[in-house]
Design a protein around this motif. Structure first.
Motif, PDB file in Angstrom:
ATOM      1  N   PHE A  62      27.554 119.523   2.036  1.00 47.02           N
ATOM      2  CA  PHE A  62      27.414 118.117   1.656  1.00 47.02           C
ATOM      3  C   PHE A  62      26.484 117.414   2.647  1.00 47.02           C
ATOM      4  O   PHE A  62      26.604 117.587   3.858  1.00 47.02           O
ATOM      5  CB  PHE A  62      28.773 117.413   1.594  1.00 47.02           C
ATOM      6  CG  PHE A  62      28.700 116.132   0.822  1.00 47.02           C
ATOM      7  CD1 PHE A  62      28.672 116.155  -0.560  1.00 47.02           C
ATOM      8  CD2 PHE A  62      28.624 114.909   1.461  1.00 47.02           C
ATOM      9  CE1 PHE A  62      28.572 114.984  -1.294  1.00 47.02           C
ATOM     10  CE2 PHE A  62      28.528 113.732   0.747  1.00 47.02           C
ATOM     11  CZ  PHE A  62      28.498 113.767  -0.644  1.00 47.02           C
ATOM     12  N   PRO A  63      25.535 116.609   2.152  1.00 48.24           N
ATOM     13  CA  PRO A  63      24.502 116.051   3.027  1.00 48.24           C
ATOM     14  C   PRO A  63      24.944 114.956   4.001  1.00 48.24           C
ATOM     15  O   PRO A  63      24.275 114.731   4.997  1.00 48.24           O
ATOM     16  CB  PRO A  63      23.470 115.499   2.042  1.00 48.24           C
ATOM     17  CG  PRO A  63      24.228 115.238   0.788  1.00 48.24           C
ATOM     18  CD  PRO A  63      25.320 116.261   0.749  1.00 48.24           C
ATOM     19  N   THR A  64      26.040 114.252   3.749  1.00 47.97           N
ATOM     20  CA  THR A  64      26.455 113.173   4.641  1.00 47.97           C
ATOM     21  C   THR A  64      27.120 113.770   5.876  1.00 47.97           C
ATOM     22  O   THR A  64      28.146 114.434   5.772  1.00 47.97           O
ATOM     23  CB  THR A  64      27.435 112.216   3.934  1.00 47.97           C
ATOM     24  OG1 THR A  64      26.841 111.753   2.729  1.00 47.97           O
ATOM     25  CG2 THR A  64      27.780 111.029   4.813  1.00 47.97           C
ATOM     26  N   LYS A  65      26.507 113.535   7.041  1.00 50.25           N
ATOM     27  CA  LYS A  65      26.985 114.120   8.290  1.00 50.25           C
ATOM     28  C   LYS A  65      27.231 113.033   9.334  1.00 50.25           C
ATOM     29  O   LYS A  65      26.627 111.974   9.300  1.00 50.25           O
ATOM     30  CB  LYS A  65      25.955 115.100   8.866  1.00 50.25           C
ATOM     31  CG  LYS A  65      25.565 116.227   7.936  1.00 50.25           C
ATOM     32  CD  LYS A  65      26.648 117.238   7.818  1.00 50.25           C
ATOM     33  CE  LYS A  65      26.190 118.421   6.962  1.00 50.25           C
ATOM     34  NZ  LYS A  65      27.239 119.284   6.575  1.00 50.25           N
ATOM     35  N   GLY A  66      28.128 113.337  10.269  1.00 46.91           N
ATOM     36  CA  GLY A  66      28.362 112.462  11.402  1.00 46.91           C
ATOM     37  C   GLY A  66      27.306 112.716  12.474  1.00 46.91           C
ATOM     38  O   GLY A  66      26.423 113.560  12.300  1.00 46.91           O
ATOM     39  N   PRO A  67      27.392 112.024  13.612  1.00 46.89           N
ATOM     40  CA  PRO A  67      26.362 112.146  14.648  1.00 46.89           C
ATOM     41  C   PRO A  67      26.282 113.535  15.286  1.00 46.89           C
ATOM     42  O   PRO A  67      25.261 113.888  15.850  1.00 46.89           O
ATOM     43  CB  PRO A  67      26.755 111.087  15.677  1.00 46.89           C
ATOM     44  CG  PRO A  67      28.173 110.773  15.408  1.00 46.89           C
ATOM     45  CD  PRO A  67      28.417 111.054  13.968  1.00 46.89           C
ATOM     46  N   PHE A  68      27.332 114.325  15.222  1.00 43.17           N
ATOM     47  CA  PHE A  68      27.309 115.658  15.821  1.00 43.17           C
ATOM     48  C   PHE A  68      27.130 116.754  14.772  1.00 43.17           C
ATOM     49  O   PHE A  68      27.378 117.918  15.035  1.00 43.17           O
ATOM     50  CB  PHE A  68      28.588 115.907  16.626  1.00 43.17           C
ATOM     51  CG  PHE A  68      28.781 114.913  17.730  1.00 43.17           C
ATOM     52  CD1 PHE A  68      27.904 114.857  18.798  1.00 43.17           C
ATOM     53  CD2 PHE A  68      29.824 114.007  17.682  1.00 43.17           C
ATOM     54  CE1 PHE A  68      28.065 113.929  19.806  1.00 43.17           C
ATOM     55  CE2 PHE A  68      30.002 113.077  18.683  1.00 43.17           C
ATOM     56  CZ  PHE A  68      29.117 113.034  19.751  1.00 43.17           C
ATOM     57  N   ILE A 109      33.924 116.755  -3.553  1.00 40.09           N
ATOM     58  CA  ILE A 109      33.192 116.200  -2.411  1.00 40.09           C
ATOM     59  C   ILE A 109      34.152 115.969  -1.257  1.00 40.09           C
ATOM     60  O   ILE A 109      35.348 115.771  -1.457  1.00 40.09           O
ATOM     61  CB  ILE A 109      32.481 114.877  -2.765  1.00 40.09           C
ATOM     62  CG1 ILE A 109      33.476 113.849  -3.288  1.00 40.09           C
ATOM     63  CG2 ILE A 109      31.354 115.102  -3.741  1.00 40.09           C
ATOM     64  CD1 ILE A 109      32.904 112.472  -3.384  1.00 40.09           C
ATOM     65  N   PRO A 110      33.632 115.971  -0.022  1.00 34.50           N
ATOM     66  CA  PRO A 110      34.484 115.667   1.119  1.00 34.50           C
ATOM     67  C   PRO A 110      34.876 114.194   1.136  1.00 34.50           C
ATOM     68  O   PRO A 110      34.057 113.329   0.853  1.00 34.50           O
ATOM     69  CB  PRO A 110      33.613 116.018   2.331  1.00 34.50           C
ATOM     70  CG  PRO A 110      32.236 116.179   1.824  1.00 34.50           C
ATOM     71  CD  PRO A 110      32.274 116.334   0.360  1.00 34.50           C
TER      72      PRO A 110
END
Length: 160
Positions: free
Chosen positions: A32-38, A74-75
């Motif tokens: 899934f393309p939405t990622k956090g800063p890490f 989706i997450p």
């Protein structure tokens, strides 16, 4: 992905139902393309990334949504998943304070990339079908240009 004998043997050993389910779930979080800063996966709806995520069905199972279709999974953080419940996606999501057009575009790109539509339909055909069936286009696909304003008096003159 390699296809050597060792890789195939590894694949065969992981075909147990429990491991297959874990791999499927993991692939959703990794892809899934939405990622956090890490680089961790983030909630598709609100963008939260620091807590345990669940998998939400875009089209709820109670409304006929498929369970093991990647486009429908989706997450989601537990709060968003529980709050959405069996509501339709846009009915629940767009009024939320954390809704953004960028996240909606990422989610719709995910659905399109992992659905039957993407493999067998050109985007123009899909847009035409949406128009023909009078369905609402997602925000990012609505026309960006506004039609020129024509005063009602001019419309009446043109019609006669």
């Amino acid at each position: 992905m390699r296809n050597g004998p060792d890789d195939l043997l590894q694949s065969l050993s992981e075909l147990r139902p429990g491991e297959a389910k874990r791999r499927y779930r993991r692939s959703i979080f990794e892809d899934f393309p939405t990622k956090g800063p890490f680089g961790h996966c983030a909630c598709a709806y609100c963008g939260t990334w620091g807590e345990k995520l669940t998998i939400d069905h875009i089209v709820p199972k109670s409304k006929g949504g498929p369970h093991f279709a990647k486009w429908n999974n989706i997450p989601s953080c537990l709060d968003c998943n529980a709050d959405k419940g069996s509501l339709s996606l846009f009915e629940w999501w767009r009024p939320q304070a954390f809704w953004t057009q960028q996240r909606e575009e990422a989610l719709l790109a995910w659905v399109y990339a992992h659905s039957f539509v993407s493999a067998h339909t050109e985007l123009g055909s899909w847009e035409q079908w949406m128009e023909d069936t009078q369905r609402i286009l997602p925000v990012h696909e609505q026309p960006k240009e506004k039609a020129a304003f024509t005063p009602p008096s001019l419309i009446l003159k043109l019609a006669s």
